[in-house]
Motif scaffolding. Structure first.
Motif, mmCIF file in Angstrom:
data_model
loop_
_atom_site.group_PDB
_atom_site.id
_atom_site.type_symbol
_atom_site.label_atom_id
_atom_site.label_comp_id
_atom_site.label_asym_id
_atom_site.label_seq_id
_atom_site.Cartn_x
_atom_site.Cartn_y
_atom_site.Cartn_z
ATOM 1 N N GLU A 97 -7.420 -16.864 8.811
ATOM 2 C CA GLU A 97 -7.299 -18.033 7.959
ATOM 3 C C GLU A 97 -5.982 -17.965 7.187
ATOM 4 N N HIS A 98 -5.279 -19.091 7.114
ATOM 5 C CA HIS A 98 -4.024 -19.191 6.363
ATOM 6 C C HIS A 98 -2.913 -18.319 6.942
ATOM 7 N N THR A 144 8.813 -18.658 3.647
ATOM 8 C CA THR A 144 8.563 -17.340 3.062
ATOM 9 C C THR A 144 7.099 -16.876 3.016
ATOM 10 N N LEU A 145 6.177 -17.764 2.679
ATOM 11 C CA LEU A 145 4.769 -17.351 2.584
ATOM 12 C C LEU A 145 4.255 -16.946 3.970
ATOM 13 N N LYS A 146 3.522 -15.854 4.190
ATOM 14 C CA LYS A 146 3.176 -14.841 3.225
ATOM 15 C C LYS A 146 3.977 -13.554 3.452
#
Ligand code: HEM
Ligand code: HEM
Ligand code: SF4
Ligand code: SF4
Ligand code: SF4
Lengths: 421, 360
Positions: A359-360, A316-318
């Motif tokens: 990033e991320h 799910t993220l993000k």
């Protein structure tokens, strides 16, 4: 060294989980607590903290940084926030260890792992974590290095954690499954071991996971859970043993076969003939596996085997759950060259990810952000209608080079055909 | 101490171990050459190779988080009945690999005697794949191990039998990111309140721009609170996902009452018949009620019973619901449809019914 010199924490709530027929992890923890071993006080305090969690309905662990010499990741540090009450388990780190591909073990190797974990850890091991690693749970900061050294001497290496290439997994496949369409172990080990540096020294924008399933049954959930899914399939006609089809019809009845096999084919590719043989429209079949699963003695994948590659699956993220998108509708996976080409392609995708993701950001999110056509262009893959459910339905797009693109794709196709001839 | 002894040991970067030294000889010999399989009884598979060789697999449930004594007990059984060869499935079931059929029944008997259920094959409810929880995770809203133990006790009969219309694969995750993955049924933590911020700690503990960037709905802003740099959350926007908690623990998302549990249905991984699917929300707001989570068990069992009674052979839960329709499903399990069942995330419009296809 005997060690019973501690006051046992009462665990009335956890005791409830010792009831019932399913094996209880609480009973297991108590065995460790009562073993009179070096780690027994640690497990006593672990049980105390867990009981405290059950009362407060909150977790009490925090992260930190622990590594072994030479590596940047692979150890999950856990420090207790209630160490004043439960000092013996104030450090309870996990070593993620890469299992043999396909989870094959001998008792000999497992016993050696148990001995190491009794010497340095807590005696608590999970086969396996959702990440695919063997989880050696419960190690003090001081013991992380010697525990790893011992496991490493045994031939085992640390897995992935953090923004890095992650531990992978493959289904049982070739080792014990008639549906398997490629050598999963070979693909898995060739790719991960080639890019191992990305696992041990985390430097990617975020995690990157490969998963390998031998057929579209996808027993390791690759489409949902891998940034890069390799799923076995075949291109030619499926194999039908008509005599065995007749046996199934005799065993289960025509009605059953029609209702549960023929009518459940998603593409209406099957027909049960009057003489109880099966007709397959292989052009319509989408290799969903249903009929093969129901009649596995009679129906088999064809001979022209390989794999589909889907990229961009994640949880799910993000931006919400994403499934992988078909990027290579078919690659051959038979010869060493086929496997080397796969390894090379995997490397190109990792490079793209390293250079272009924020990033991320997972690669599925990157593709969503820049659009699939831009991604395809970046990794040098030609567009293919198998990548989408249907062509675009929104006209808001700049198309001044549409005709030129058509010419380009036509020329490419012609060149490919010529090269093949 | 000599200089050599002081030099730190550098790791042997061996990567993914070669499994062949650990693989059963029959599997090694027939690698990639299997013909078909059948299930002589629940919990047992027999694979037949093109060479005619056979291998029997006896599958048993474990507690996943295992103490070395349990592991050694399982090893003893493997030594006694299958020359020490075993493997694990992705759902943490253990598989004993036997080349002698006559060892199958005695092994099952002994497994049962030692308290290990034999099953999880074919159209059964297999082990719930799950994350860690309070035992080890640093953000968990619940204890996945405890939830799973409670559920498996309830579903025990469905594990050891193969009486479901098709396989049922359940997952459980102790935070909303749902690392446990998609499932026919998924039991996941669902936070219900925006994070409560400890402004004293934020500046020291959190890299603020990274936290701001983590929020999926841009609800977090840098702010000065009591003269200290901190963060604030627009609570009207916040969807209570918990994503900010991991990079910034002072943004506490969990709470005794605030952390709740939601049950989802209809996800599936395989491509068989229908395409892989995400699971969909059935009910949220269930209490996080250790040590047995009875309210969660009740919902899961209700769904399983409705599926078992109503689905056709080979329909997965999601296939079944697609055929009978969601209105009928909600009726069958007696859950009222509420506004939160309607999706509001990206592409929500694609989940609307733009047709007159309605089952009355
Ligand atoms: C002389 C100029 C224009 C005329 C005569 C015109 C005429 C129309 C007409 C007759 C409709 C249909 C209304 C209905 O569905 O009942 C319409 C809809 C619409 N027009 Fe225009 N229009 C003009 C300029 C524009 C411009 C410049 C734009 C946008 C830049 C635009 C955007 C739209 C949109 C978005 C719709 C709605 C389409 C839909 O979703 O059904 N129109 N227009
Ligand atoms: C000790 C605590 C935790 C444990 C044991 C844990 C475990 C896992 C595991 C096993 C996976 C892999 C699932 C897979 O491979 O499919 C995973 C994935 C993930 N975890 Fe955690 N996790 C923990 C904490 C966190 C935290 C604090 C966050 C962030 C808020 C987080 C975010 C994620 C994300 C985003 C994924 C990726 C899901 C995906 O595949 O897209 N986890 N976690
Ligand atoms: S994914 Fe396919 S090949 Fe692999 S184990 Fe499952 S059914 Fe067999
Ligand atoms: S594999 Fe699936 S799509 Fe192909 S014929 Fe069988 S049921 Fe139909
Ligand atoms: S809980 Fe989620 S939505 Fe709310 S502020 Fe944190 S990251 Fe944003």
């Amino acid at each position: 060294m005997a060690n019973n010199d501690f006051k046992v924490h009462p665990t009335p709530k956890l005791d409830e989980l010792e009831k019932g027929p399913w094996p209880s992890f609480v009973t297991g923890l108590k065995r460790l607590r009562d073993a009179g071993k070096r780690y027994s006080p640690m497990i006593n305090d672990l049980l105390g903290q867990l009981e405290h969690s059950y009362e407060e309905r909150l977790g009490f662990w925090k992260g930190g940084t622990i590594t072994v010499v030479g590596y940047g990741g692979g150890v999950i540090p856990r420090f207790s926030e209630v160490a004043d009450k439960f000092p013996a388990s104030s450090e309870f780190h996990t070593l993620r260890i890469i299992p043999p591909a396909g989870y094959h073990y001998t008792t000999d190797i497992i016993r050696k792992m148990c001995d190491i974990w009794e010497e340095y850890g807590s005696g608590l091991i999970a086969f396996h974590g959702q990440s695919g690693d063997i989880m050696f749970q419960g190690c003090s900061s001081d013991n992380v290095q010697p525990a790893f050294d011992a496991l490493n001497e045994l031939g085992f290496d640390l897995g992935g954690a953090g923004p890095a290439l992650r531990t992978s997994m493959n289904c049982v496949g070739h080792a014990r499954c008639e549906m398997s369409c490629y050598d999963e172990i070979k693909a898995h080990r060739m790719i991960i071991n080639e890019y191992l540096d990305e696992m041990h020294r985390p430097a990617l924008p975020y995690k990157f996971k490969f998963k390998f399933s031998g057929c579209p049954n996808d027993c390791v959930n690759a489409i949902h859970r891998a940034d890069f899914a390799v799923i076995g399939t075949w291109r030619d006609d499926m194999k039908v043993d008509q005599e065995k089809v007749k046996e199934y019809v005799e065993e289960l009845g025509r009605d059953y076969i029609i209702e549960h096999v023929i009518n459940m084919c998603p593409t209406r590719a099957l027909k049960l003939n009057d003489d109880d043989t099966l007709a397959v429209d292989n052009k319509a079949c989408v290799r969903c596996m249903h009929c093969l699963n129901v009649m596995n003695r009679a129906l088999k994948p064809g001979d022209d085997k390989g794999a589909v590659i889907l990229i961009g699956g994640k949880r799910t993220l993000k931006i919400g759950d994403l499934m992988g998108t078909v990027i290579k509708p078919f690659i051959k996976l038979e010869t060493d060259e086929d496997f080397e080409a796969l390894v090379e392609f995997a490397g190109e995708v990792i490079d793209f990810f390293a250079e272009n993701a924020l990033e991320h950001e997972r690669i599925g999110e990157t593709i969503d952000r820049i659009g699939l056509p831009a991604f395809l262009e970046a990794i040098g893959v030609d567009p293919d209608p198998n990548m989408v459910l249907h062509p675009r339905q929104v006209s808001f797009v700049r198309t001044d080079d549409f005709q030129a693109e058509m010419e380009r794709m036509r020329a490419k196709k012609a060149a490919k055909k010529e090269a093949a001839e | 101490m000599s200089e050599a002894a002081q030099k730190p040991r550098m790791p042997d970067e061996t990567g993914v171990p070669d499994p062949f030294p650990y693989m059963h000889p029959v599997m090694k010999k027939n690698y990639g050459q299997w013909d078909y399989h059948f299930r002589p009884r629940p919990g047992v598979l027999c694979h037949v190779a093109k060479s005619g060789d056979k291998i029997w697999t006896v599958r048993a449930g474990t507690q996943r988080q295992m103490d070395v004594f349990t592991i050694r007990k399982l090893c003893d059984l493997a030594d006694k009945y299958c020359d020490g060869y075993l493997r694990f499935t992705t759902r943490s079931n253990i598989e004993f690999l036997l080349d002698k059929e006559e060892n199958v029944e005695p092994l099952i008997e002994e497994l049962n005697k030692e308290g290990f259920p034999v099953g999880g094959t074919g159209n059964s409810v297999s082990m719930v794949s799950h994350t860690q929880g309070w035992l080890h995770c640093d953000i968990p809203g619940t204890d996945a191990s405890g939830v799973v133990k409670s559920l498996m006790d309830l579903m025990y009969e469905e594990f050891i039998n193969e009486e479901m219309p098709n396989r049922v694969r359940i997952t459980s995750s102790c935070c909303q990111i749902n690392c446990g993955g998609q499932g026919d049924i998924a039991v996941n933590v669902q936070y219900t309140k925006p994070p409560r911020i400890n402004h004293e700690l934020v500046a020291n503990v959190c890299e603020r721009p990274a936290v701001v960037a983590r929020c999926p709905v841009a609800a977090i802003r840098p702010a000065l609170v009591n003269g200290k740099p901190s963060l604030e959350v627009d609570e009207k926007k916040c969807v209570c996902c918990g994503a900010c908690y991991a990079p910034c623990p002072p943004m506490q998302i969990n709470g005794k009452e605030e952390t709740r549990i939601a049950v989802w249905v209809g996800g599936k991984h395989s491509n068989a018949r229908s395409k892989p699917r995400f699971h969909k929300l059935v009910v949220a707001g269930l209490p996080n009620n250790p040590p047995r989570w009875p309210e969660v068990g009740e919902v899961v069992m209700k769904i399983l019973r409705a599926y078992k009674e109503n689905a056709k052979d080979w329909e997965r839960i999601g296939d079944w619901i697609e055929r009978i329709g969601w209105p009928r499903f909600f009726e069958l399990i007696d859950v009222p449809f509420v506004k939160h069942h309607i999706d509001t995330w990206t592409y929500a419009r694609l989940t609307h019914n733009h047709s007159t296809h309605i089952q009355y």
